[in-house]
Design an enzyme around this catalytic site. Structure first.
Site, PDB file in Angstrom:
ATOM      1  N   GLN A  69       0.826  -1.210   0.000  1.00 24.18           N
ATOM      2  CA  GLN A  69       0.000   0.000   0.000  1.00 24.18           C
ATOM      3  C   GLN A  69       0.859   1.258   0.000  1.00 24.18           C
ATOM      4  O   GLN A  69       0.924   1.976  -0.982  1.00 24.18           O
ATOM      5  CB  GLN A  69      -0.953  -0.033   1.187  1.00 24.18           C
ATOM      6  CG  GLN A  69      -1.971  -1.164   1.080  1.00 24.18           C
ATOM      7  CD  GLN A  69      -2.902  -1.244   2.281  1.00 24.18           C
ATOM      8  OE1 GLN A  69      -2.986  -0.337   3.093  1.00 24.18           O
ATOM      9  NE2 GLN A  69      -3.611  -2.351   2.412  1.00 24.18           N
ATOM     10  N   ASP A  70       1.524   1.539   1.118  1.00 19.40           N
ATOM     11  CA  ASP A  70       2.451   2.673   1.169  1.00 19.40           C
ATOM     12  C   ASP A  70       3.554   2.334   2.163  1.00 19.40           C
ATOM     13  O   ASP A  70       3.455   1.362   2.917  1.00 19.40           O
ATOM     14  CB  ASP A  70       1.734   3.985   1.514  1.00 19.40           C
ATOM     15  CG  ASP A  70       1.166   4.033   2.918  1.00 19.40           C
ATOM     16  OD1 ASP A  70       0.887   2.956   3.492  1.00 19.40           O
ATOM     17  OD2 ASP A  70       0.998   5.140   3.453  1.00 19.40           O
ATOM     18  N   PRO A  71       4.645   3.102   2.178  1.00 14.82           N
ATOM     19  CA  PRO A  71       5.797   2.743   3.016  1.00 14.82           C
ATOM     20  C   PRO A  71       5.483   2.809   4.515  1.00 14.82           C
ATOM     21  O   PRO A  71       4.578   3.523   4.955  1.00 14.82           O
ATOM     22  CB  PRO A  71       6.848   3.800   2.642  1.00 14.82           C
ATOM     23  CG  PRO A  71       6.413   4.353   1.331  1.00 14.82           C
ATOM     24  CD  PRO A  71       4.921   4.288   1.337  1.00 14.82           C
TER      25      PRO A  71
END
Length: 233
Positions: A69-71
């Protein structure tokens, strides 16, 4: 200075995605990201690792895609220095960083499915070098603020990366963990690639442990490449 002065991208990917970089949406991403980078805010991963997933796995080498999804937006301490957990690969963390709960569950399921020893660190770069693209849909995040760069526009870019790979490479093994990742099914041409889905490995989600996802990945890899994927780290 331009984005690639801060965040190097390999020649192979620059050629593969060349037509994207002059499009208005990408120029807007570049503008917003550089503004964030130059602000007092702390942005993860460090800019030199922004395209690490792409740099480790050239387009022609991609066999498996594991979409994140995201870091990670958290930090850890090393030698009294605060460092980012995120390293530019989905689910992966820096070698000396504590292993996050989601990644612990990934390792548990991998061991249960294939008997792979649970590693002592959470750096997945070895998988990337063997052809697993560990791409996050959103490539950056502000420190301690999950999904804070959702509006920068990264998803339009990561969608283009995926669609170009779906056109160029066949068949790919596409692994989508959780409902957010599974929205990308709409981008995947039917009957051309192998899609494997499972719940998200977060402890807040249910059903990942016992899903057999790594058995499914290995079976698909054997079917396509007539050998096992090396999951050792």
């Amino acid at each position: 200075m331009k984005l690639f002065d801060y965040a190097p991208l390999s020649l192979a990917w620059r050629e593969f995605l060349q037509s994207e970089f002059k499009k208005p949406y990408f120029l807007e991403i570049e503008k917003r990201y550089l503004e964030a980078l130059k602000s007092p805010k702390t942005i993860f991963p460090k800019s030199s690792n922004l395209f690490y997933a792409l740099n480790l796995t050239p387009p022609s080498a991609v066999k498996i895609i594991l979409l994140g999804q995201d870091p990670y937006h958290s930090t850890y301490l090393e030698n009294q220095q605060e460092l980012p957990v995120a390293m530019g690969l989905s689910f992966s963390v820096e070698k000396n960083a504590p292993i996050p709960p989601s990644l612990k569950n990934i390792f548990k399921e991998l061991h249960a499915n294939l008997g792979v020893s649970v590693p002592c660190c959470g750096d997945l770069s070895a998988w990337a070098k063997r052809g697993m693209l560990l791409l996050n849909a959103i490539l950056s995040v502000e420190k301690n603020k999950a999904a804070s760069h959702k509006r920068i526009g990264w998803e339009a870019f990561s969608d283009q990366i995926l669609m170009r790979l779906f056109e160029a490479n066949a068949p790919l093994i596409v692994v989508l963990l959780g409902k957010v990742a599974q929205k990308k099914i709409a981008l995947i041409p039917k009957n051309k690639h192998i899609i494997i889905t499972a719940p998200h490995p977060s402890p807040l989600s249910r059903g990942f442990l016992g899903s057999g996802v790594f058995t499914s990945i290995q079976n698909a890899y054997r079917e396509v490449y007539h050998k096992d994927f090396d999951f050792s780290l």
